[in-house]
Write a protein that holds these residues in place. Structure first.
Motif, PDB file in Angstrom:
ATOM      1  N   PRO A  94       0.802  -1.232   0.000  1.00  0.00           N
ATOM      2  CA  PRO A  94       0.000   0.000   0.000  1.00  0.00           C
ATOM      3  C   PRO A  94       0.832   1.278   0.000  1.00  0.00           C
ATOM      4  O   PRO A  94       0.346   2.322  -0.444  1.00  0.00           O
ATOM      5  CB  PRO A  94      -0.833  -0.104   1.286  1.00  0.00           C
ATOM      6  N   SER A  95       2.078   1.176   0.469  1.00  0.00           N
ATOM      7  CA  SER A  95       2.933   2.371   0.506  1.00  0.00           C
ATOM      8  C   SER A  95       3.237   2.899  -0.893  1.00  0.00           C
ATOM      9  O   SER A  95       3.675   4.033  -1.053  1.00  0.00           O
ATOM     10  CB  SER A  95       4.250   2.034   1.213  1.00  0.00           C
ATOM     11  N   ARG A  96       3.011   2.084  -1.915  1.00  0.00           N
ATOM     12  CA  ARG A  96       3.327   2.494  -3.296  1.00  0.00           C
ATOM     13  C   ARG A  96       2.090   2.888  -4.095  1.00  0.00           C
ATOM     14  O   ARG A  96       2.159   3.144  -5.292  1.00  0.00           O
ATOM     15  CB  ARG A  96       4.011   1.323  -4.011  1.00  0.00           C
ATOM     16  N   ARG A  97       0.937   2.882  -3.441  1.00  0.00           N
ATOM     17  CA  ARG A  97      -0.312   3.082  -4.183  1.00  0.00           C
ATOM     18  C   ARG A  97      -0.386   4.474  -4.807  1.00  0.00           C
ATOM     19  O   ARG A  97      -0.098   5.470  -4.174  1.00  0.00           O
ATOM     20  CB  ARG A  97      -1.511   2.894  -3.253  1.00  0.00           C
ATOM     21  N   GLU A  98      -0.788   4.523  -6.078  1.00  0.00           N
ATOM     22  CA  GLU A  98      -0.969   5.792  -6.771  1.00  0.00           C
ATOM     23  C   GLU A  98      -2.398   5.980  -7.230  1.00  0.00           C
ATOM     24  O   GLU A  98      -2.781   7.078  -7.626  1.00  0.00           O
ATOM     25  CB  GLU A  98      -0.024   5.877  -7.983  1.00  0.00           C
ATOM     26  N   THR A  99      -3.182   4.908  -7.236  1.00  0.00           N
ATOM     27  CA  THR A  99      -4.584   5.006  -7.628  1.00  0.00           C
ATOM     28  C   THR A  99      -5.388   4.091  -6.697  1.00  0.00           C
ATOM     29  O   THR A  99      -4.949   2.979  -6.400  1.00  0.00           O
ATOM     30  CB  THR A  99      -4.777   4.642  -9.127  1.00  0.00           C
ATOM     31  N   PRO A 100      -6.537   4.560  -6.199  1.00  0.00           N
ATOM     32  CA  PRO A 100      -7.275   3.751  -5.233  1.00  0.00           C
ATOM     33  C   PRO A 100      -7.803   2.472  -5.854  1.00  0.00           C
ATOM     34  O   PRO A 100      -8.209   2.466  -7.027  1.00  0.00           O
ATOM     35  CB  PRO A 100      -8.444   4.653  -4.823  1.00  0.00           C
TER      36      PRO A 100
END
Ligand code: PRP
Length: 178
Positions: free
Chosen positions: A130-136
């Motif tokens: 989740p630390s790399r998430r860019e889009t939900p």
């Protein structure tokens, strides 16, 4: 790449988690038209283990997608290298991913299945970073949350290496301790 491999998730934990996910899927999709779609290449081992533990009838298909170059950085460009081959219309589609990182790949495949007329579309991911998430993105069935490190094994690669390892490792890059 000469990084040291740090054991992150042993095979026994993976087996237990795959059983748990398969149990949830079997319960939720009982009596429905389940089509399980693995996102290649990364999902091939997880997918094989998962479908063998799901206890309801299902169909299997794959989509080959690439979102990375040869290095470790995510690119926003998604390339479909080979599409699904089975009809999707009115089916309950479960997309199977090895890992969700930025979220772009899974998002693309979920939308793609919806565009093809699926009755429902949900995501099952072995690992989430989740630390790399860019889009939900909603992960309906999640195995593990992993730290922001390069993870390999059980289908996951680094530059197409290490996919064959039965456990999941983090690569300790030489410059992490520099
Ligand atoms: C990896 C992984 C996911 C995707 C996750 O695939 O298998 O499909 O990246 O990244 P994202 O959330 O940032 O989009 P990759 O494109 O490396 O191909 P592979 O499955 O052949 O390893």
């Amino acid at each position: 790449m000469n990084g040291h491999l740090d054991l992150l998730i042993p095979r026994h934990d993976i087996e237990q988690t795959v059983s748990r996910l398969a149990g949830q899927v079997s319960e939720d999709y009982r009596g429905r038209q389940l089509l399980v779609v693995g996102v290649l290449k990364g999902a091939f081992i997880f997918m094989a283990d998962l479908v063998r533990q799901i206890e309801i009838p299902l169909e299997v298909d794959f989509v080959t997608v690439s979102s990375y170059g040869s290095g470790s950085e995510s690119s926003r460009r998604i390339r479909v290298l080979q599409d699904m081959t089975l009809p999707v219309k009115d089916k309950d589609v479960l997309i199977v991913e090895d890992i969700v990182d930025s979220g772009y790949t899974a998002n693309y495949v979920l939308h793609h299945a919806r565009d093809m007329g699926a009755h429902s579309v949900a995501l099952c991911a072995l690992a989430d970073k989740p630390s790399r998430r860019e889009t939900p993105i909603e992960i309906a069935y999640l195995g593990f949350t992993v730290p922001d490190r390069f993870v390999v094994g059980y289908g996951l690669d680094f530059d197409n290496k290490f996919r064959y390892l039965p456990d999941i490792y983090a690569i300790e890059m030489p410059d992490e301790h520099a």
